[in-house]
Design a protein around this motif. Structure first.
Motif, mmCIF file in Angstrom:
data_model
loop_
_atom_site.group_PDB
_atom_site.id
_atom_site.type_symbol
_atom_site.label_atom_id
_atom_site.label_comp_id
_atom_site.label_asym_id
_atom_site.label_seq_id
_atom_site.Cartn_x
_atom_site.Cartn_y
_atom_site.Cartn_z
ATOM 1 N N LEU A 1 1.455 7.139 -6.898
ATOM 2 C CA LEU A 1 0.236 7.469 -7.207
ATOM 3 C C LEU A 1 0.820 9.330 -6.716
ATOM 4 O O LEU A 1 0.098 10.384 -7.354
ATOM 5 C CB LEU A 1 -0.789 7.312 -6.021
ATOM 6 N N ALA A 2 1.466 9.250 -5.231
ATOM 7 C CA ALA A 2 1.723 10.437 -5.110
ATOM 8 C C ALA A 2 3.097 11.557 -6.236
ATOM 9 O O ALA A 2 2.511 12.560 -6.577
ATOM 10 C CB ALA A 2 2.113 10.345 -3.688
ATOM 11 N N GLY A 3 3.423 10.367 -6.045
ATOM 12 C CA GLY A 3 4.834 10.787 -7.254
ATOM 13 C C GLY A 3 3.935 11.861 -8.925
ATOM 14 O O GLY A 3 5.048 12.454 -10.010
ATOM 15 N N LYS A 4 2.982 11.219 -9.273
ATOM 16 C CA LYS A 4 1.705 11.096 -10.161
ATOM 17 C C LYS A 4 1.746 12.853 -10.299
ATOM 18 O O LYS A 4 1.649 13.630 -11.340
ATOM 19 C CB LYS A 4 0.745 10.892 -10.327
ATOM 20 N N GLY A 5 1.930 13.999 -9.586
ATOM 21 C CA GLY A 5 1.821 15.273 -9.526
ATOM 22 C C GLY A 5 0.273 15.118 -9.292
ATOM 23 O O GLY A 5 0.272 16.600 -9.214
ATOM 24 N N GLY A 6 -0.311 15.398 -8.610
ATOM 25 C CA GLY A 6 -1.973 15.551 -8.010
ATOM 26 C C GLY A 6 -2.786 15.395 -9.522
ATOM 27 O O GLY A 6 -2.892 15.341 -10.110
ATOM 28 N N PRO A 7 -3.924 15.830 -8.691
ATOM 29 C CA PRO A 7 -5.035 15.832 -9.849
ATOM 30 C C PRO A 7 -5.204 16.363 -11.496
ATOM 31 O O PRO A 7 -4.195 17.529 -10.798
ATOM 32 C CB PRO A 7 -6.330 16.272 -8.677
ATOM 33 N N ARG A 8 -5.256 15.951 -12.359
ATOM 34 C CA ARG A 8 -4.834 16.518 -13.481
ATOM 35 C C ARG A 8 -6.495 17.511 -13.127
ATOM 36 O O ARG A 8 -7.166 17.533 -13.386
ATOM 37 C CB ARG A 8 -5.210 15.730 -14.801
ATOM 38 N N THR A 9 -6.340 19.031 -14.407
ATOM 39 C CA THR A 9 -7.869 19.695 -14.218
ATOM 40 C C THR A 9 -7.840 19.664 -15.698
ATOM 41 O O THR A 9 -6.571 20.141 -16.555
ATOM 42 C CB THR A 9 -6.718 20.933 -13.604
ATOM 43 N N ASP B 1 1.102 -1.188 -0.120
ATOM 44 C CA ASP B 1 0.015 0.188 -0.081
ATOM 45 C C ASP B 1 1.220 1.005 -0.315
ATOM 46 O O ASP B 1 0.379 2.099 -0.619
ATOM 47 C CB ASP B 1 -0.866 0.004 1.540
ATOM 48 N N ALA B 2 2.217 1.322 0.658
ATOM 49 C CA ALA B 2 2.681 1.927 0.804
ATOM 50 C C ALA B 2 3.350 2.558 -0.756
ATOM 51 O O ALA B 2 3.836 4.005 -0.931
ATOM 52 C CB ALA B 2 3.930 2.158 1.936
ATOM 53 N N ASN B 3 4.161 1.670 -0.876
ATOM 54 C CA ASN B 3 4.449 1.434 -2.937
ATOM 55 C C ASN B 3 3.658 2.020 -3.731
ATOM 56 O O ASN B 3 3.697 2.974 -4.412
ATOM 57 C CB ASN B 3 4.942 0.447 -3.042
ATOM 58 N N ARG B 4 2.384 1.810 -3.147
ATOM 59 C CA ARG B 4 0.963 2.219 -4.449
ATOM 60 C C ARG B 4 1.107 3.971 -3.642
ATOM 61 O O ARG B 4 0.700 4.964 -5.192
ATOM 62 C CB ARG B 4 0.429 1.467 -4.011
ATOM 63 N N TYR B 5 1.229 4.231 -2.537
ATOM 64 C CA TYR B 5 0.179 5.571 -2.465
ATOM 65 C C TYR B 5 2.019 6.551 -3.183
ATOM 66 O O TYR B 5 1.286 7.540 -3.666
ATOM 67 C CB TYR B 5 -0.077 5.523 -1.214
ATOM 68 N N THR B 6 2.894 6.176 -2.887
ATOM 69 C CA THR B 6 3.825 6.472 -2.915
ATOM 70 C C THR B 6 4.082 6.917 -4.369
ATOM 71 O O THR B 6 4.500 8.131 -4.868
ATOM 72 C CB THR B 6 5.245 5.883 -2.530
#
Length: 163
Positions: free
Chosen positions: A74-82, A67-72
């Motif tokens: 996801l966090a590295g992708k730079g947040g929500p796209r607009t 879970d920590a690896n998955r969340y890390t």
């Protein structure tokens, strides 16, 4: 101490030869049973319980690491796209893609109020989650009630905004 020893010897010699033979055979067996059931069984049960708890803890740790690896990641992708376009265009486009029907829209400066037709609660929550997490839209206010039809909710007012 000698007094007790003499009493024990006297008691022993008061027994018949066959009783003494049976006791000589039974005493070591009784001692082995006491050692087995008094020491070995409780210790082996405790070891088995500890091994089970260790396997459960290791499994939980592995799941947390995944879970920590998955969340890390996801966090590295730079947040929500607009998405490009106005908030009303974004809401219309995403609601249609989610199978929801917007009955009315009312812009209010940088916010947008929406009224939706009766819809499934799960579908509404998935759409709101997609708006919030993927599109970067903030859910300001949500007012919903139970619909006349079973399994549906009525969105009286939904207020959204872009951060």
């Amino acid at each position: 101490m000698n007094e007790y020893w003499e009493k024990a010897q006297q008691w022993w010699f008061d027994r018949t030869e066959s009783e003494r033979r049976y006791m000589t055979i039974a005493a070591p067996l009784l001692l082995l049973a006491l050692i087995y059931y008094g020491l070995w069984v409780p210790v082996s049960d405790a070891v088995a319980t500890a091994e089970t708890q260790l396997r459960a803890a290791q499994s939980s740790l592995n799941q947390m690491k995944q879970d920590a690896n998955r969340y890390t990641a996801l966090a590295g992708k730079g947040g929500p796209r607009t998405s490009g376009g106005s908030l009303s265009q974004l809401a219309s486009r995403s609601a249609a893609a989610a199978g929801l029907r917007i009955e009315r829209m009312q812009p209010q400066s940088d916010k947008l109020q929406l009224w939706l037709a009766d819809c499934e609660f799960e579908r509404l929550m998935e759409w709101l989650s997609e708006l919030s997490l993927d599109q970067g839209v903030r859910i300001e206010n949500l007012d919903l009630t139970e619909s006349q039809e079973s399994g549906l909710v009525q969105v009286r007012r939904l207020q959204i905004s872009k951060p």
